[in-house]
Design a protein around this motif. Structure first.
Motif, short mmCIF file in Angstrom:
data_model
loop_
_atom_site.label_atom_id
_atom_site.label_comp_id
_atom_site.label_asym_id
_atom_site.label_seq_id
_atom_site.Cartn_x
_atom_site.Cartn_y
_atom_site.Cartn_z
N VAL A 17 50.73 -37.89 9.09
CA VAL A 17 50.57 -36.47 8.80
C VAL A 17 49.40 -36.32 7.83
N VAL A 18 48.41 -35.56 8.24
CA VAL A 18 47.29 -35.26 7.36
C VAL A 18 47.61 -33.93 6.66
N ILE A 19 47.75 -34.00 5.35
CA ILE A 19 48.10 -32.81 4.57
C ILE A 19 46.85 -32.25 3.93
N VAL A 37 48.22 -38.80 4.83
CA VAL A 37 46.82 -38.78 4.41
C VAL A 37 46.57 -37.42 3.78
N MET A 38 45.91 -37.40 2.64
CA MET A 38 45.61 -36.14 1.96
C MET A 38 44.12 -35.83 2.11
N ALA A 59 40.96 -35.07 9.37
CA ALA A 59 42.06 -34.88 10.34
C ALA A 59 41.73 -35.55 11.67
N ASN A 60 40.51 -35.36 12.14
CA ASN A 60 40.15 -35.88 13.46
C ASN A 60 39.96 -37.39 13.48
N PHE A 66 48.38 -32.22 11.58
CA PHE A 66 47.58 -31.65 10.49
C PHE A 66 48.30 -30.44 9.93
N VAL A 67 48.60 -30.49 8.65
CA VAL A 67 49.33 -29.38 8.03
C VAL A 67 48.52 -28.83 6.85
N CYS A 68 48.06 -27.60 6.98
CA CYS A 68 47.28 -26.94 5.92
C CYS A 68 48.22 -26.06 5.10
N ILE A 69 48.14 -26.22 3.80
CA ILE A 69 49.00 -25.44 2.92
C ILE A 69 48.18 -24.42 2.15
#
Ligand SMILES: [Zn+2]
Length: 278
Positions: A41-43, A85-86, A103-104, A111-114
């Motif tokens: 998960v890319v945060i 991964v941040m 992300a790519n 990919f989760v954008c906060i």
């Protein structure tokens, strides 16, 4: 009468057994999905560095809230066996292109954008979740189901929009707006560590349930035609026109504005756009 109530209980019991059977099947499916190589998960904590996020003069810096929720989410997901991964793990500026590139570089990741929202109108509030590609819809629905379900804020729905970070990523990508920092009530919640922890846990629950929340629950509670509009976003909160001037949206680079095919919807969208920031 006795026979009737017995039959009723028998019926209830068989329903329960059927339900448990469905759940365990879903759990088994999920377990098999998660076995083997861990899901990455890319945060993406919104904003950072000189980019505070939000609107000018906003008291609570969005970049601090997004980073804190992101770091909490990292811990929750890592504890659940995910590889995390941040895009940023401190108060630094990362360009949108840089975020997308990170992300790519993980082709099988999520990919989760906060983000947190902001508006000039203090009363604007609620949770909204964005996706762009069809592949991202299950993840968006699941994250929104848990975050909106667990929040005291109103549910602004799952929306499709071509934000840069959603459009340019090749993996399932979701942007969740965890409430309005310009809304006194929602800002107060956001400023408590326990609420940010809850947000992180709800987002993690959405990541975990991304393939099982999509069916029955989603169709009734999240993925209705009403709250997954594929047309441009039309605000339901009826924002006054005087609040319209709002030019600082460049950081989101929404693709929506480039499409001028549907003019009436477009102008409504513009009028509403200060109610959500990203
Ligand atoms: Zn933002």
């Amino acid at each position: 009468m006795l026979a009737n109530s017995y039959r009723l209980r028998l019926f209830a019991a068989s329903l329960l057994i059927a339900l448990l059977g469905t759940l365990s099947t879903a759990q088994a499916k999920r377990a098999s999905q998660d076995s083997g190589s861990a899901t990455t998960v890319v945060i993406d904590a919104g904003h950072g560095g000189y980019d505070r996020g939000g609107i000018p003069g906003q008291q609570v810096a969005e970049k601090d809230m997004t980073l804190d929720v992101a770091q909490r989410l990292k811990r929750v997901l890592a504890a659940g066996g995910y590889r995390v991964v941040m895009t940023r793990d401190s108060d630094v500026f990362v360009s949108l292109g840089g975020r997308v590139a990170i992300a790519n570089s993980y082709p099988n990741a999520l990919f989760v954008c906060i983000h947190f929202n902001s508006a000039k109108r203090m009363g604007a509030g609620g949770i909204e979740t964005y996706f762009y590609s069809r592949d991202s819809l299950p993840l968006a629905s699941a994250i929104h189901y848990f975050v909106a379900g667990g929040a005291p804020s109103s549910n602004r729905g799952v929306r499709r929009r071509g934000y840069y970070v959603l459009r340019k990523t090749n993996i399932p990508a979701v942007l969740v707006e965890c409430g309005f920092l310009t809304n006194p009530t929602e800002a107060a919640y956001a400023q408590t560590a326990s609420y940010r922890q809850k947000l992180a846990e709800e987002i993690a629950a959405g990541v975990h349930g991304r393939n099982s929340v999509t069916s029955a629950l989603t169709t009734t509670r999240v993925a209705t035609g009403e709250n997954i509009p594929l047309q441009p976003y039309i605000d339901q909160t009826k924002v006054a026109k005087s609040e319209r001037p709002r030019s600082k949206r460049s950081h989101k680079k929404s693709a929506r504005r480039k499409k001028s095919s549907s003019k009436p919807a477009e102008s409504k969208t513009k009028a509403a756009s200060k109610d959500q920031e990203g």
